[in-house]
Motif scaffolding. Structure first.
Motif, mmCIF file in Angstrom:
data_model
loop_
_atom_site.group_PDB
_atom_site.id
_atom_site.type_symbol
_atom_site.label_atom_id
_atom_site.label_comp_id
_atom_site.label_asym_id
_atom_site.label_seq_id
_atom_site.Cartn_x
_atom_site.Cartn_y
_atom_site.Cartn_z
ATOM 1 N N UNK A 22 0.732 -0.969 0.300
ATOM 2 C CA UNK A 22 0.001 -0.322 0.067
ATOM 3 C C UNK A 22 0.452 1.286 -0.237
ATOM 4 N N UNK A 23 0.254 2.245 0.199
ATOM 5 C CA UNK A 23 1.026 3.873 0.520
ATOM 6 C C UNK A 23 2.062 3.666 1.269
ATOM 7 N N UNK A 24 3.567 3.803 1.056
ATOM 8 C CA UNK A 24 4.628 4.304 1.520
ATOM 9 C C UNK A 24 5.446 5.506 1.330
ATOM 10 N N UNK A 25 6.909 5.136 1.887
ATOM 11 C CA UNK A 25 7.682 6.204 1.854
ATOM 12 C C UNK A 25 8.835 4.982 2.160
ATOM 13 N N UNK A 26 10.183 5.364 1.385
ATOM 14 C CA UNK A 26 10.672 4.993 1.603
ATOM 15 C C UNK A 26 11.760 4.210 -0.054
ATOM 16 N N UNK A 27 12.665 3.330 0.290
ATOM 17 C CA UNK A 27 12.698 2.282 -0.587
ATOM 18 C C UNK A 27 11.636 1.506 -1.265
ATOM 19 N N UNK A 28 12.090 0.996 -2.799
ATOM 20 C CA UNK A 28 10.930 -0.017 -3.235
ATOM 21 C C UNK A 28 10.987 -1.399 -1.826
ATOM 22 N N UNK A 29 10.051 -1.558 -2.894
ATOM 23 C CA UNK A 29 9.258 -3.294 -1.226
ATOM 24 C C UNK A 29 9.208 -4.133 -2.076
ATOM 25 N N UNK A 30 8.687 -5.197 -0.857
ATOM 26 C CA UNK A 30 8.388 -6.247 -1.874
ATOM 27 C C UNK A 30 6.569 -5.708 -2.488
ATOM 28 N N UNK A 31 6.387 -6.667 -3.033
ATOM 29 C CA UNK A 31 4.729 -6.298 -3.702
ATOM 30 C C UNK A 31 3.544 -7.295 -2.739
ATOM 31 N N UNK A 32 4.042 -8.780 -3.144
ATOM 32 C CA UNK A 32 3.243 -9.473 -2.337
ATOM 33 C C UNK A 32 4.044 -9.960 -1.088
ATOM 34 N N UNK A 33 3.859 -10.267 0.125
ATOM 35 C CA UNK A 33 3.880 -11.519 1.006
ATOM 36 C C UNK A 33 2.506 -12.403 1.454
ATOM 37 N N UNK A 34 3.486 -13.349 1.358
ATOM 38 C CA UNK A 34 2.624 -14.886 1.643
ATOM 39 C C UNK A 34 1.939 -14.452 3.709
ATOM 40 N N UNK A 35 0.594 -15.248 3.874
ATOM 41 C CA UNK A 35 0.493 -15.699 5.334
ATOM 42 C C UNK A 35 1.306 -15.840 6.465
ATOM 43 N N UNK A 36 2.034 -15.792 7.051
ATOM 44 C CA UNK A 36 2.954 -16.335 7.758
ATOM 45 C C UNK A 36 4.070 -16.031 7.396
ATOM 46 N N UNK A 37 4.541 -14.706 6.581
ATOM 47 C CA UNK A 37 6.229 -15.096 5.232
ATOM 48 C C UNK A 37 6.196 -13.829 6.370
ATOM 49 N N UNK A 38 8.019 -14.150 6.517
ATOM 50 C CA UNK A 38 8.281 -12.630 6.701
ATOM 51 C C UNK A 38 8.175 -12.154 8.395
ATOM 52 N N UNK A 39 8.233 -11.065 8.725
ATOM 53 C CA UNK A 39 7.851 -10.491 9.761
ATOM 54 C C UNK A 39 6.365 -10.055 9.480
ATOM 55 N N UNK A 40 6.180 -8.939 8.294
ATOM 56 C CA UNK A 40 4.616 -8.594 8.084
ATOM 57 C C UNK A 40 3.896 -9.832 7.995
ATOM 58 N N UNK A 41 4.551 -11.265 7.569
ATOM 59 C CA UNK A 41 3.135 -12.411 7.837
ATOM 60 C C UNK A 41 2.903 -13.026 8.641
ATOM 61 N N UNK A 42 4.600 -13.094 9.673
ATOM 62 C CA UNK A 42 4.363 -13.328 11.190
ATOM 63 C C UNK A 42 2.809 -12.879 11.535
ATOM 64 N N UNK A 43 3.092 -11.075 11.623
ATOM 65 C CA UNK A 43 2.275 -10.198 12.400
ATOM 66 C C UNK A 43 0.765 -10.411 12.196
ATOM 67 N N UNK A 44 0.828 -10.610 10.697
ATOM 68 C CA UNK A 44 -0.938 -10.800 9.902
ATOM 69 C C UNK A 44 -1.412 -12.508 10.958
ATOM 70 N N UNK A 45 -0.680 -13.205 10.248
ATOM 71 C CA UNK A 45 -0.688 -14.516 11.400
ATOM 72 C C UNK A 45 -1.243 -14.605 12.898
ATOM 73 N N UNK A 46 -0.664 -14.009 13.925
ATOM 74 C CA UNK A 46 -0.335 -14.046 14.719
ATOM 75 C C UNK A 46 -1.196 -13.130 15.969
ATOM 76 N N UNK A 47 -1.630 -11.823 14.674
ATOM 77 C CA UNK A 47 -2.261 -11.058 15.099
ATOM 78 C C UNK A 47 -1.650 -9.859 16.367
ATOM 79 N N UNK A 48 -0.560 -9.687 16.012
ATOM 80 C CA UNK A 48 0.391 -9.167 17.052
ATOM 81 C C UNK A 48 1.635 -8.147 16.668
ATOM 82 N N UNK A 49 1.616 -7.509 17.403
ATOM 83 C CA UNK A 49 3.071 -6.613 17.018
ATOM 84 C C UNK A 49 4.146 -7.613 17.002
ATOM 85 N N UNK A 50 4.995 -6.928 15.950
ATOM 86 C CA UNK A 50 6.293 -7.761 15.644
ATOM 87 C C UNK A 50 7.503 -6.739 15.494
#
Length: 154
Positions: A54-82
């Motif tokens: 989505x909207x961001x400021x900074x360097x180019x980024x990953x466009x798609x991240x799977x459920x449970x994958x990486x820090x963001x996917x883990x945040x989504x899976x656990x519903x808790x801050x990482x």
């Protein structure tokens, strides 16, 4: 008025904008301007069973991240801050930017479902502490309220 941080008050004011992309673009800019030593500040939306950039400021980024994958996917899976002090020691870290060394990812939850995330990356280890986590949790609550108020859709 409750005891909100200054950045949370600024974000709440920006969320008066009824257009979601416009509002979140300014929120990412606000975060980027208020926190030193960031190389990325932005959002991932939950769309079609994955996280999409989505909207961001900074360097180019990953466009798609799977459920449970990486820090963001883990945040989504656990519903808790990482809050990761050293991303190189996080099993399964996705290196969208090889300069990133620490990360804070906070879920935005509506009706008990993660609808998006706030993601912050820094080029230094141990950049994020309880203060930033608390402020981003406040921001997530403000965004959740704006999502409902403005009837935003992802």
């Amino acid at each position: 008025m409750e005891n909100k941080s200054l950045i949370s008050q600024q974000i709440a004011a920006l969320l008066e904008e009824p257009d979601m992309i416009a509002a979140l673009s300014n929120v990412s800019a606000c975060i980027n301007m208020n926190y030193a030593n960031l190389n990325w500040a932005g959002f991932y939306f939950v769309k079609n069973s994955e996280l999409v950039l989505g909207p961001f400021q900074g360097k180019t980024a990953c466009t798609h991240i799977g459920f449970g994958k990486g820090v963001c996917g883990t945040c989504w899976q656990t519903k808790k801050p990482q809050r990761i002090a050293d991303v190189l020691s996080f099993h399964g870290h996705i290196a969208c930017d090889s300069d990133s060394r620490s990360e804070l990812c906070v879920p935005v939850i509506v009706n008990d479902e993660v609808i998006m995330e706030i993601d912050l990356d820094a080029p230094v280890k141990d950049r994020f502490h309880e203060t930033e986590e608390k402020e981003m949790l406040e921001a997530a609550a403000e965004i959740s309220a704006a999502y409902l108020k403005h009837s935003w859709k992802i």
